[in-house]
Design a protein around this motif. Structure first.
Motif, PDB file in Angstrom:
ATOM      1  N   MET A 104     -25.414 -53.873  42.440  1.00  0.00           N
ATOM      2  CA  MET A 104     -24.723 -52.976  42.471  1.00  0.00           C
ATOM      3  C   MET A 104     -23.077 -53.387  41.332  1.00  0.00           C
ATOM      4  N   THR A 105     -22.689 -55.073  41.539  1.00  0.00           N
ATOM      5  CA  THR A 105     -21.501 -55.628  40.350  1.00  0.00           C
ATOM      6  C   THR A 105     -22.190 -55.452  39.140  1.00  0.00           C
ATOM      7  N   GLU A 106     -23.273 -55.875  39.237  1.00  0.00           N
ATOM      8  CA  GLU A 106     -24.419 -56.247  37.677  1.00  0.00           C
ATOM      9  C   GLU A 106     -24.259 -54.852  37.328  1.00  0.00           C
ATOM     10  N   GLU A 107     -24.683 -54.025  37.723  1.00  0.00           N
ATOM     11  CA  GLU A 107     -26.035 -52.428  37.676  1.00  0.00           C
ATOM     12  C   GLU A 107     -24.400 -51.854  36.814  1.00  0.00           C
ATOM     13  N   ILE A 108     -23.115 -51.899  37.502  1.00  0.00           N
ATOM     14  CA  ILE A 108     -22.137 -50.951  37.012  1.00  0.00           C
ATOM     15  C   ILE A 108     -21.790 -51.712  36.234  1.00  0.00           C
ATOM     16  N   ALA A 109     -21.857 -53.111  35.307  1.00  0.00           N
ATOM     17  CA  ALA A 109     -21.386 -54.006  34.773  1.00  0.00           C
ATOM     18  C   ALA A 109     -21.946 -53.670  33.601  1.00  0.00           C
ATOM     19  N   GLN A 110     -23.312 -53.061  33.666  1.00  0.00           N
ATOM     20  CA  GLN A 110     -24.671 -52.896  32.655  1.00  0.00           C
ATOM     21  C   GLN A 110     -24.424 -51.133  32.421  1.00  0.00           C
ATOM     22  N   LYS A 111     -23.710 -50.865  32.726  1.00  0.00           N
ATOM     23  CA  LYS A 111     -23.935 -49.056  33.038  1.00  0.00           C
ATOM     24  C   LYS A 111     -24.646 -48.674  34.018  1.00  0.00           C
ATOM     25  N   LYS A 112     -25.784 -49.470  34.512  1.00  0.00           N
ATOM     26  CA  LYS A 112     -27.580 -48.248  34.559  1.00  0.00           C
ATOM     27  C   LYS A 112     -26.905 -48.237  36.242  1.00  0.00           C
ATOM     28  N   TRP A 113     -26.321 -46.915  35.525  1.00  0.00           N
ATOM     29  CA  TRP A 113     -25.332 -46.028  36.696  1.00  0.00           C
ATOM     30  C   TRP A 113     -26.869 -45.402  38.122  1.00  0.00           C
ATOM     31  N   GLU A 114     -27.778 -45.168  37.408  1.00  0.00           N
ATOM     32  CA  GLU A 114     -28.367 -44.854  38.473  1.00  0.00           C
ATOM     33  C   GLU A 114     -29.237 -45.175  39.651  1.00  0.00           C
ATOM     34  N   GLU A 155     -20.776 -41.630  45.513  1.00  0.00           N
ATOM     35  CA  GLU A 155     -20.675 -40.079  45.279  1.00  0.00           C
ATOM     36  C   GLU A 155     -20.031 -40.107  44.012  1.00  0.00           C
ATOM     37  N   SER A 156     -18.751 -41.155  43.573  1.00  0.00           N
ATOM     38  CA  SER A 156     -19.007 -40.623  42.565  1.00  0.00           C
ATOM     39  C   SER A 156     -20.368 -41.555  41.322  1.00  0.00           C
ATOM     40  N   MET A 157     -20.857 -41.973  41.311  1.00  0.00           N
ATOM     41  CA  MET A 157     -22.054 -41.863  40.720  1.00  0.00           C
ATOM     42  C   MET A 157     -23.102 -41.400  40.777  1.00  0.00           C
ATOM     43  N   ARG A 158     -23.130 -40.809  41.474  1.00  0.00           N
ATOM     44  CA  ARG A 158     -24.281 -39.632  42.330  1.00  0.00           C
ATOM     45  C   ARG A 158     -24.517 -39.239  41.055  1.00  0.00           C
ATOM     46  N   ASN A 159     -24.372 -38.934  40.295  1.00  0.00           N
ATOM     47  CA  ASN A 159     -24.528 -37.847  39.075  1.00  0.00           C
ATOM     48  C   ASN A 159     -24.341 -38.965  37.553  1.00  0.00           C
ATOM     49  N   GLY A 160     -25.608 -39.767  37.829  1.00  0.00           N
ATOM     50  CA  GLY A 160     -24.590 -40.924  36.387  1.00  0.00           C
ATOM     51  C   GLY A 160     -24.205 -41.412  36.004  1.00  0.00           C
ATOM     52  N   GLU A 161     -22.775 -41.537  34.985  1.00  0.00           N
ATOM     53  CA  GLU A 161     -21.726 -42.119  34.519  1.00  0.00           C
ATOM     54  C   GLU A 161     -20.799 -41.240  35.663  1.00  0.00           C
ATOM     55  N   PRO A 162     -19.739 -41.909  35.582  1.00  0.00           N
ATOM     56  CA  PRO A 162     -18.479 -41.484  36.586  1.00  0.00           C
ATOM     57  C   PRO A 162     -17.981 -40.900  35.330  1.00  0.00           C
TER      58      PRO A 162
END
Lengths: 355, 115
Positions: free
Chosen positions: B43-53, B83-90
């Motif tokens: 998750m940490t890596e995906e957030i850094a790469q903005k892979k929201w899904e 929840e903040s990432m449920r619909n893609g980019e927060p």
């Protein structure tokens, strides 16, 4: 009893926990993702007693697994329990709409998971067993019905053969009338749904048509086989083949199916009625004449026209068609004449194929 | 550290987890497996790469496993982040939420190490 339970979750720790809960009672199959689940299901769906499914998985998610199962008709055979950290009502509703049996939200309780799994597994096992038994019995019934139908038509054909033997001229008449009857009845079934004919009824009518002249065994040879024109008195006797035949048929009880006996009786008694009410023996008019008898009436007249008889030469199929539709050989229902017109080429093909 | 102390440290209820999982031995075994789970790192890596899904899915996994193991603080912080990432980019800055998850996660990991 299907003794396998499948767990589908992309997180190994979840799989481990569920396996530990269930391994005492079941052989647990683990699938680490949706795609793997589809592969296992394709091979082993009929061995799996319950499926525990996670919703959120990469690529092929839980909903895709459910879609796949639904498409293959497995939702009715394999109970699915969703185990999810998802706590939205929409997700739960969507799962139940797709036919899952249960929805367990995290955090779950080990002993309750075990009980819920055994509940749905037992229920589906019982349901599957019942369905198998019903299917087996339905198959037996279907075979018996087919056998019964076969013996009904055989019985009819035996009787018809007796009549044929007596009525020397018309060895193939019975077979051809059966063919014309089937052609006309099928046309009515397709183009005139208001009659409500079914394919099964068409077969019964065609089979029963074989007995339309059964009463001729009661007509003396010198009238039945007379080459020339009949006197009024002789013709009056000849006409009694309808009533004598129906009397004979009404004596045959208990050995054949009621639908066959009723149909044979109607055809035998009423195939010489006329739509205008001037036929015999009962002078029935219009739709009071049973449909089966109306159909066989046309088939019988047509075959008589296109065939050589001891008292006449054959007419061409064109002449026969024109004589019947022109009202030269009795009157028939307009709908029947419409169906006859539409089926003309089928009639002519069968007429040509004789002998 | 006892299991009871552990749950005090990570903000969960010892009684509740024992009611659901029934034995300390089992709880300990599951917690040991928690250390092998890669959801947080991914998750940490995906957030850094903005892979929201993907980040949403891993946050969801983290939330699921923490609630099941009675890791209450981590469950609450990961739920909020998830929840903040449920619909893609927060639509809000998620850094504070992420930091809370990180703190809670590290507390859990170090506490498991002391069991």
């Amino acid at each position: 009893m299907r003794s396998k339970v499948m767990v589908v979750d992309d997180m190994p720790i979840n799989c481990d926990i569920l396996e530990e809960i269930l391994e005492d009672e079941y052989e647990v199959i683990i699938a680490g993702g949706g795609r793997e689940a589809l592969e296992v299901l394709t091979q082993k769906h009929d061995e799996i007693g319950a499926l525990l499914l996670d919703l959120m998985m990469p690529e092929v998610d839980g909903f895709a697994v459910l879609e796949f199962m639904k498409k293959n008709g497995w939702m009715d055979k394999v109970p699915v329990i969703i185990i999810s950290g998802e706590n939205t009502v929409e997700a739960e509703r969507r799962c139940f709409d797709m036919g899952v049996s249960d929805f367990i939200q995290k955090p779950f309780d080990n002993s309750l998971v075990r009980r819920r799994v055994s509940n749905v597994a037992d229920l589906f096992s019982y349901k599957n067993k019942l369905e198998e038994r019903v299917a087996k019995q339905t198959e037996i019934l279907r075979k018996q019905a087919a056998k019964l139908q076969k013996s009904n038509t055989e019985l009819i054909d035996i009787l018809a053969t007796v009549v044929e033997g007596r009525n020397m001229e018309s060895g193939l008449h019975v077979k051809r009338v059966k063919g014309f009857t089937r052609i006309l009845a099928m046309r009515l079934l397709k183009d005139f749904p208001e009659y409500g004919l079914t394919e099964a009824q068409v077969e019964v009518i065609a089979a029963a048509s074989a007995l339309h002249d059964v009463g001729k065994i009661a007509i003396p040879d010198h009238i039945l086989l007379k080459p020339g024109k009949l006197t009024d008195e002789e013709f009056a006797c000849m006409k009694t083949h309808t009533t004598r035949g129906s009397e004979i048929l009404s004596e045959i009880k208990g050995v054949w199916d009621e639908s066959y006996s009723k149909m044979s009786y109607e055809i035998c008694r009423h195939h010489h009625e006329r739509y205008d009410g001037r036929g015999y023996p009962d002078g029935l008019a219009g739709e009071d004449i049973p449909l089966s008898a109306q159909i066989v009436g046309v088939a019988d007249v047509y075959d008589a026209l296109v065939t050589e008889r001891c008292y006449k030469k054959p007419f061409s199929t064109e002449e026969a068609f024109n004589m019947i539709t022109g009202g030269k050989c009795g009157t028939f229902s307009p709908k029947l004449m419409e169906a006859f017109t539409r089926a003309r080429s089928d009639f002519e093909e069968l007429a040509r194929s004789r002998e | 550290m006892s299991i009871k102390d552990f749950y005090d440290a990570v903000g969960g209820s010892y009684d509740e987890i024992m009611r659901r999982l029934l034995s300390e031995e089992r709880v300990k075994k599951y917690l040991g497996k928690f250390l092998n789970d890669k959801s947080f790192e991914q998750m940490t890596e995906e957030i850094a790469q903005k892979k929201w899904e993907d980040a949403f899915r891993d946050a969801h996994n983290l939330k699921g496993i923490s609630v099941n193991l009675g890791l209450q603080s981590l469950f609450e912080s990961s739920s909020e982040l998830c929840e903040s990432m449920r619909n893609g980019e927060p639509s809000v800055d998620i850094q504070p939420m992420y930091d809370r998850v990180k703190t809670d996660y590290e507390t859990v990991v170090s506490s498991i190490g002391q069991l």
